[in-house]
Design a protein around this motif. Structure first.
Motif, PDB file in Angstrom:
ATOM      1  N   ASP A  56     -29.688   1.650 -35.517  1.00  0.00           N
ATOM      2  CA  ASP A  56     -28.632   0.666 -35.028  1.00  0.00           C
ATOM      3  C   ASP A  56     -29.030   0.336 -33.624  1.00  0.00           C
ATOM      4  N   ASN A  57     -30.274   0.726 -32.970  1.00  0.00           N
ATOM      5  CA  ASN A  57     -30.418   0.158 -31.646  1.00  0.00           C
ATOM      6  C   ASN A  57     -31.390  -0.975 -31.913  1.00  0.00           C
ATOM      7  N   TRP A  58     -30.597  -2.260 -32.462  1.00  0.00           N
ATOM      8  CA  TRP A  58     -31.181  -3.360 -32.665  1.00  0.00           C
ATOM      9  C   TRP A  58     -31.691  -4.231 -31.298  1.00  0.00           C
ATOM     10  N   LEU A  59     -31.138  -4.077 -30.256  1.00  0.00           N
ATOM     11  CA  LEU A  59     -31.358  -4.990 -28.965  1.00  0.00           C
ATOM     12  C   LEU A  59     -32.314  -4.383 -28.219  1.00  0.00           C
ATOM     13  N   THR A  60     -33.808  -4.508 -28.466  1.00  0.00           N
ATOM     14  CA  THR A  60     -34.770  -3.929 -27.804  1.00  0.00           C
ATOM     15  C   THR A  60     -35.741  -5.117 -27.296  1.00  0.00           C
ATOM     16  N   ILE A  61     -36.575  -4.786 -26.621  1.00  0.00           N
ATOM     17  CA  ILE A  61     -37.528  -5.474 -25.801  1.00  0.00           C
ATOM     18  C   ILE A  61     -38.813  -4.994 -25.602  1.00  0.00           C
ATOM     19  N   ASN A  62     -39.876  -5.883 -25.788  1.00  0.00           N
ATOM     20  CA  ASN A  62     -41.308  -5.628 -25.778  1.00  0.00           C
ATOM     21  C   ASN A  62     -42.224  -6.312 -24.689  1.00  0.00           C
ATOM     22  N   VAL A  63     -43.249  -5.573 -24.147  1.00  0.00           N
ATOM     23  CA  VAL A  63     -43.957  -6.395 -23.022  1.00  0.00           C
ATOM     24  C   VAL A  63     -45.394  -5.998 -23.269  1.00  0.00           C
TER      25      VAL A  63
ATOM     26  N   ALA B 242     -51.516 -12.848 -24.301  1.00  0.00           N
ATOM     27  CA  ALA B 242     -51.442 -12.324 -23.157  1.00  0.00           C
ATOM     28  C   ALA B 242     -52.926 -12.300 -22.564  1.00  0.00           C
ATOM     29  N   ARG B 243     -53.943 -11.979 -23.339  1.00  0.00           N
ATOM     30  CA  ARG B 243     -55.369 -12.272 -22.680  1.00  0.00           C
ATOM     31  C   ARG B 243     -55.763 -13.795 -22.681  1.00  0.00           C
ATOM     32  N   ALA B 244     -55.098 -14.698 -23.472  1.00  0.00           N
ATOM     33  CA  ALA B 244     -55.754 -16.091 -23.068  1.00  0.00           C
ATOM     34  C   ALA B 244     -55.348 -16.612 -21.840  1.00  0.00           C
ATOM     35  N   GLY B 245     -53.816 -16.122 -21.345  1.00  0.00           N
ATOM     36  CA  GLY B 245     -53.343 -16.645 -20.218  1.00  0.00           C
ATOM     37  C   GLY B 245     -53.405 -15.910 -19.136  1.00  0.00           C
ATOM     38  N   ASP B 246     -53.865 -14.724 -19.168  1.00  0.00           N
ATOM     39  CA  ASP B 246     -53.749 -13.565 -18.021  1.00  0.00           C
ATOM     40  C   ASP B 246     -52.389 -13.447 -17.752  1.00  0.00           C
ATOM     41  N   LEU B 247     -51.500 -13.373 -18.526  1.00  0.00           N
ATOM     42  CA  LEU B 247     -50.014 -13.505 -18.140  1.00  0.00           C
ATOM     43  C   LEU B 247     -49.131 -12.543 -18.911  1.00  0.00           C
ATOM     44  N   VAL B 248     -48.055 -12.197 -18.479  1.00  0.00           N
ATOM     45  CA  VAL B 248     -47.157 -11.397 -19.301  1.00  0.00           C
ATOM     46  C   VAL B 248     -46.504 -11.995 -20.409  1.00  0.00           C
ATOM     47  N   VAL B 249     -46.334 -11.497 -21.491  1.00  0.00           N
ATOM     48  CA  VAL B 249     -45.728 -11.757 -22.744  1.00  0.00           C
ATOM     49  C   VAL B 249     -44.579 -10.877 -23.114  1.00  0.00           C
ATOM     50  N   VAL B 250     -43.335 -11.410 -23.459  1.00  0.00           N
ATOM     51  CA  VAL B 250     -42.100 -10.615 -23.770  1.00  0.00           C
ATOM     52  C   VAL B 250     -41.639 -11.238 -25.015  1.00  0.00           C
ATOM     53  N   THR B 251     -41.377 -10.336 -25.906  1.00  0.00           N
ATOM     54  CA  THR B 251     -40.609 -10.501 -27.406  1.00  0.00           C
ATOM     55  C   THR B 251     -39.354  -9.501 -27.375  1.00  0.00           C
ATOM     56  N   PHE B 252     -38.385  -9.939 -28.133  1.00  0.00           N
ATOM     57  CA  PHE B 252     -37.257  -9.043 -28.061  1.00  0.00           C
ATOM     58  C   PHE B 252     -36.443  -9.253 -29.327  1.00  0.00           C
TER      59      PHE B 252
END
Length: 514
Positions: free
Chosen positions: A90-97, A135-145
């Motif tokens: 039930d820990n539904w609210l998580t984020i990924n980096v 992330a690799r194409a733009g050399d940037l940080v990508v976040v999903t949640f």
């Protein structure tokens, strides 16, 4: 470094300290990846149907190597080959980096993905949203949640705030502002991007006072035009609750397991057409959920808000696919089966005015019933709302870049055309995952798809970095649009016939009829 033999160095697992505690990710090639970080408390127990609350702090270092469980949702959450293997809990609210460098000095642009799924399904851990290529194409940080969907996130019930799924999104963006520097990101350079219900969520965020200042740029891919009035949303929620034998209150619904409520919404969803006299256009959609114009969380429709200048300081990229509704025709087995009666119904139901049946017939004189049926639903649900969002932004003093995807998916013998969802596997480079399995079924991945995917990633990440995707801003004189095909090119907006048919239509919140 630690080593696994004299010639094979292995990078140490990266550790980052967030406001709630330290997290340990892992190196995946040249990227540090963190999965399943709580950004809010689990919305269960006393917190069920409530606004999200910040995650409680923890001691020690938390391992973040697995995606968090998906929120409760429609049972159609599956891959073409069967049920997806997903974590439970039930820990539904998580984020990924995903980050090239978890160093607070790096200050890279940040892209935050908001998934679609008709506001009733979706999960950031779906294989189709693997963000490594971006992330690799733009050399940037990508976040999903993850955010709450269906009854948990969008049903309008007494004793609970409206649009809880949108409030989850705000909470995730607040987490990004507070924590992303430690992952090598720049909180002043945040771009939200999403498709379908994710794009509708972004349109909502542009209009929400609570989201102001949380992102600098926005990319909205295939914005749905469906927003519910408060009265309509409450009536739909009452019927869903009745399926479960309960009143539509947070107190009552909290006594029932989430999956039982999801089943009740699926039962209602299967017979929504029976409510056409009461719910109008909403009864003929694929979902009983949409953002609710409640006057508080979402004060007005996105088009009204942008026209009033609510997001004039946010740089916007927005567009749609040419054949959006074709996906639903193919998946519903309706290709070649639409007759004149069905086409007439669609034109009357979804067209911009009482004369829509005649107007579409005149505007598209050579179109078959199936083509008219598809055209008006593509226009009503995705293409017109997307273009209207750009024009509302310009009217309110902001700027927008516009695109249309016209390259056709090769799956199903080419029947799919440039259908809804095609942009997602192209953008993420996940051609054989999730919807990509259908869109590229039995065809492999053509070289032109690979090239177009590289072009999309380059354009999207350039926009996230500079605000310029590589083509001119849209204006109401020249209407310059990036047409995404085998050879991408800039030209005047291609769907001028439909644009003229819908001129002046403002996509109001859908009403309760009686």
């Amino acid at each position: 470094m630690t080593t696994a033999g004299p010639c094979h160095p292995v990078a140490e697992a990266p550790v980052v300290r967030t406001a709630a505690g330290a997290v340990r990710g892992r190196m995946e090639g040249d990227l540090a990846v963190f999965r399943g970080i709580p950004f809010a408390e689990s919305p269960v127990g006393q917190g069920r149907f409530g606004a999200p609350k910040p995650a409680q702090a923890w001691d020690g270092v938390r391992a973040t190597n697995a995606f968090g469980p998906p929120p409760p949702q429609d049972a159609s959450f599956q891959s073409e080959s069967g049920e997806l293997e997903v974590p439970t809990g039930d820990n539904w609210l998580t984020i990924n980096v995903w980050t090239p460098d978890a160093d607070a000095e790096a200050r890279r642009p940040v892209m935050v993905w908001i998934y679609g799924g008709a506001y009733k399904l979706g999960h950031a851990g779906s294989p189709g949203y693997d963000a490594q290529h971006l992330a690799r194409a733009g050399d940037l940080v990508v976040v999903t949640f993850n955010y709450r969907v269906g009854i948990e996130g969008f049903a309008r019930i007494d004793g609970a705030p409206a649009n809880r799924g949108l409030l989850d999104q705000v909470a995730a963006l607040e987490w990004v502002q507070e924590n992303i520097t430690a992952f090598g990101g720049d909180p002043g350079q945040v771009t939200v991007f999403g498709e379908s219900a994710g794009a509708g969520s972004i349109a909502s965020l542009l209009a929400m006072p609570s989201a102001r200042g949380l992102f600098r740029r926005a990319i909205a891919q295939s914005v749905p035009g469906t927003f519910f009035s408060d009265e309509l949303a409450r009536d739909i929620a009452t019927e869903i609750a009745a399926e479960a034998g309960l009143p539509a209150t947070a107190a009552a619904l909290s006594t029932v397991a989430p999956q039982s409520l999801t089943s009740a919404s699926q039962v209602l969803g299967a017979r929504m057409r029976q409510y056409e006299g009461r719910w109008g256009q909403a009864a003929s959609t694929v979902t009983p959920f949409s953002p609710v114009v409640d006057g508080e969380v979402l004060p007005c429709t996105p088009w009204q808000a942008l026209q009033a200048g609510a997001a004039r300081d946010v740089e916007l990229l927005v567009g749609h696919n040419r054949d959006e509704w074709r996906l639903f025709l193919v998946m519903g087995g309706e290709v070649g089966k639409i007759d004149e009666k069905q086409a007439a119904w669609a034109l009357r139901t979804f067209g911009p005015g009482p004369d829509s049946e005649r107007a579409y017939g005149v505007a598209f004189p050579d179109a078959s019933p199936s083509e008219l049926y598809e055209r008006v639903q593509t226009d009503w649900l995705f293409s017109r709302p997307s273009l209207n969002l750009a024009e509302a932004q310009i009217s309110g003093g902001g700027q927008a870049h516009v695109y249309e995807l016209t390259w056709s998916a090769p799956g199903y013998g080419g029947l799919l055309g440039a259908c809804h969802g095609l942009d997602v596997p192209l953008l993420f480079g996940t051609y054989q995952a999730d919807l990509g399995q259908l869109l590229f079924a039995d065809s492999g991945v053509p070289a032109e798809a690979e090239a177009l995917g590289v072009h999309l990633r380059s354009s999207w990440t350039a926009f996230a970095r500079t605000g310029d995707p590589g083509w001119p801003t849209y204006d109401t004189a020249s209407r310059q649009t990036q047409v995404l095909d085998v050879e991408p090119q800039v030209q005047p907006y291609p769907e001028e016939v439909s644009r003229q048919l819908w001129k002046g239509y403002d996509f109001p919140a859908l009403p309760l009829l009686n």
